[in-house]
Motif scaffolding. Structure first.
Motif, short mmCIF file in Angstrom:
data_model
loop_
_atom_site.label_atom_id
_atom_site.label_comp_id
_atom_site.label_asym_id
_atom_site.label_seq_id
_atom_site.Cartn_x
_atom_site.Cartn_y
_atom_site.Cartn_z
N ARG A 91 0.85 -1.19 0.00
CA ARG A 91 0.00 0.00 0.00
C ARG A 91 0.89 1.24 0.00
N LEU A 109 -3.35 3.52 -2.42
CA LEU A 109 -3.83 2.35 -3.14
C LEU A 109 -3.15 1.11 -2.58
N TYR A 111 -3.73 -3.56 -2.81
CA TYR A 111 -4.30 -4.62 -3.65
C TYR A 111 -4.49 -5.88 -2.83
N SER A 154 -2.71 -6.53 2.69
CA SER A 154 -2.57 -5.62 1.54
C SER A 154 -1.62 -4.47 1.82
N LEU A 180 -7.15 -7.23 -11.06
CA LEU A 180 -6.82 -6.93 -9.67
C LEU A 180 -8.04 -6.40 -8.95
N THR A 181 -8.08 -6.63 -7.64
CA THR A 181 -8.99 -5.85 -6.81
C THR A 181 -8.12 -4.88 -6.02
N TYR A 182 -8.57 -3.64 -5.97
CA TYR A 182 -7.77 -2.60 -5.34
C TYR A 182 -8.54 -1.96 -4.18
N PHE A 226 -1.01 3.49 -12.56
CA PHE A 226 -2.40 3.69 -12.15
C PHE A 226 -2.65 5.19 -12.08
#
Length: 388
Positions: A91, A109, A111, A154, A180-182, A226
């Motif tokens: 993160r 951010l 993940y 994460s 991905l899940t963020y 990103f």
């Protein structure tokens, strides 16, 4: 002795893989978008096209990343990086900037889930167990398989390493369709001034702060960016009494004490109550039917062009401030160029305030001396703008 890959087939595979890496200087880029609705930040980023097969479409922020790689996997290698290997970035925080005002804010951010499509030749390179991470699913065939893993932490994810047997046969595999899940920690909506906020974070492939897929042969890009874009257009509400559209300025205490004397009232005034709802900074100013200068409006004699100045000021409760000071009889300028920026403390709901109108004694003296009995009038419009 392990089976050998036919030379013609190997050449064809390598040719396809080399095409992936013709220009590795390009970075893959994905966009995370959001906007303010009802004083809340709403994520408007399109969901991954694969989220439905994993039941991740609700309750998770999913995104597809344009990235492809090839690697020669050795399940028997003592080096985990020679296997199916994914190390997600920790993160991290980065800066957002308002495109118009150049104000800045920070966001983070992280993940949690990662999925990729992959190919293999004779031995599946993704097992039903993954070291350091949680195995979620794997399915498919040699030509089109997909896996889903998740990390336990994460903030500082560990490297995920597939456990898929101990064959020493080299498997040439292509990985793509990265999903991905963020976890996005956006700034609070109330803290963002109107406009478009944007920023980005770069994740170098193979870096400890980026995405690491172990020892790879070819990459479609060596960096994943990103980019974040937030559209901020705040809502607010101001209410006046039903009869508040027409006001009459009179001396404090009324006209009676001046009717039988030659005294000039010190001023003519009117205070209009209001209620206000706001959760973000806003600008306030006036526009005028008659505007002699940027500091005040005016009202005019009905038959001649004599005008009297009308000064407008604003009082709001302690839940608002102007440049860190209370909003107490704050002079309001004419036009957006002379607007005053008011800042609420948090989300303010149904708070009382007042708009004050005042005509100075110098103009009253002239009106009573030359135009006694006349009715002066003029329009003054208050503008509350959260998007200036």
């Amino acid at each position: 002795m392990p089976d050998l890959i036919p030379l013609a087939r190997l050449r064809a595979l390598l040719l396809g893989l080399l095409c992936l890496g013709l220009d590795t200087a390009f970075a893959s880029e994905v966009l995370i978008s959001a906007r303010v609705e009802d004083q809340k930040l709403v994520n408007t980023t399109p969901r991954s096209r694969w989220c439905s097969i994993y039941n991740l479409c609700s309750g998770h922020n999913t995104i597809d990343v344009p990235f492809e790689m090839s690697k020669q996997i050795n399940l028997a290698s003592p080096d985990d990086r020679d296997k199916a290997y994914v190390h997600l970035p920790p993160r991290q925080s980065f800066t957002l900037t308002n495109r118009s005002t150049q104000e800045t804010a920070r966001m983070q951010l992280g993940y949690r889930f990662v999925s990729m499509k992959y190919t293999y030749q004779t031995q599946d390179v993704i097992g039903r167990s993954v070291r350091n991470c949680r195995f979620e699913s794997v399915s498919g065939s040699p030509n089109a398989s997909k896996f889903l893993w998740s990390v336990y932490n994460s903030d500082a994810p560990a490297a995920c390493v597939s456990v898929a047997g101990s064959s020493d046969e080299l498997q040439l595999s292509v990985f793509n369709e990265l999903m991905l899940t963020y976890l996005a920690d956006f700034p609070s909506a109330a803290s963002l001034s109107p406009g478009i906020w944007e920023g980005y974070i770069d994740y170098p492939i193979g870096s400890s702060n980026g995405f690491d897929f172990g020892n790879v042969l070819q990459l479609s890009s060596n960096n994943i960016r990103f980019r974040v874009e937030i559209q901020v257009k705040h809502d607010m509400q101001v209410e006046f009494p039903a009869s508040g559209s027409t006001v009459e300025v009179i001396p404090p205490g009324g006209w009676k004490q001046y009717e039988t004397t030659n005294q000039i009232p010190p001023k003519l005034v009117h205070d209009s109550p209001l209620k206000i709802w706001a959760a973000s900074p806003f600008a306030v100013y006036v526009t005028c039917q008659y505007s002699p200068n940027p500091t005040h409006c005016a009202m005019q004699h009905p038959r001649v062009t004599d005008r009297a100045a009308v000064y407008t000021t604003l009082t709001l409760p302690a839940t608002f401030n102007f440049n860190g000071q209370p909003v107490t009889r704050l002079p309001l300028g004419v036009g957006a160029a002379n607007a005053k920026m008011i800042t609420p403390v948090g989300n303010v709901s149904s708070q009382p305030g007042q708009v004050h109108f005042e005509v100075p004694q110098s103009d009253i003296r002239r009106m009573l001396t030359y135009f006694r009995g006349a009715t002066y009038s003029g329009d003054v419009t208050l503008m509350f703008d959260v998007n200036i």
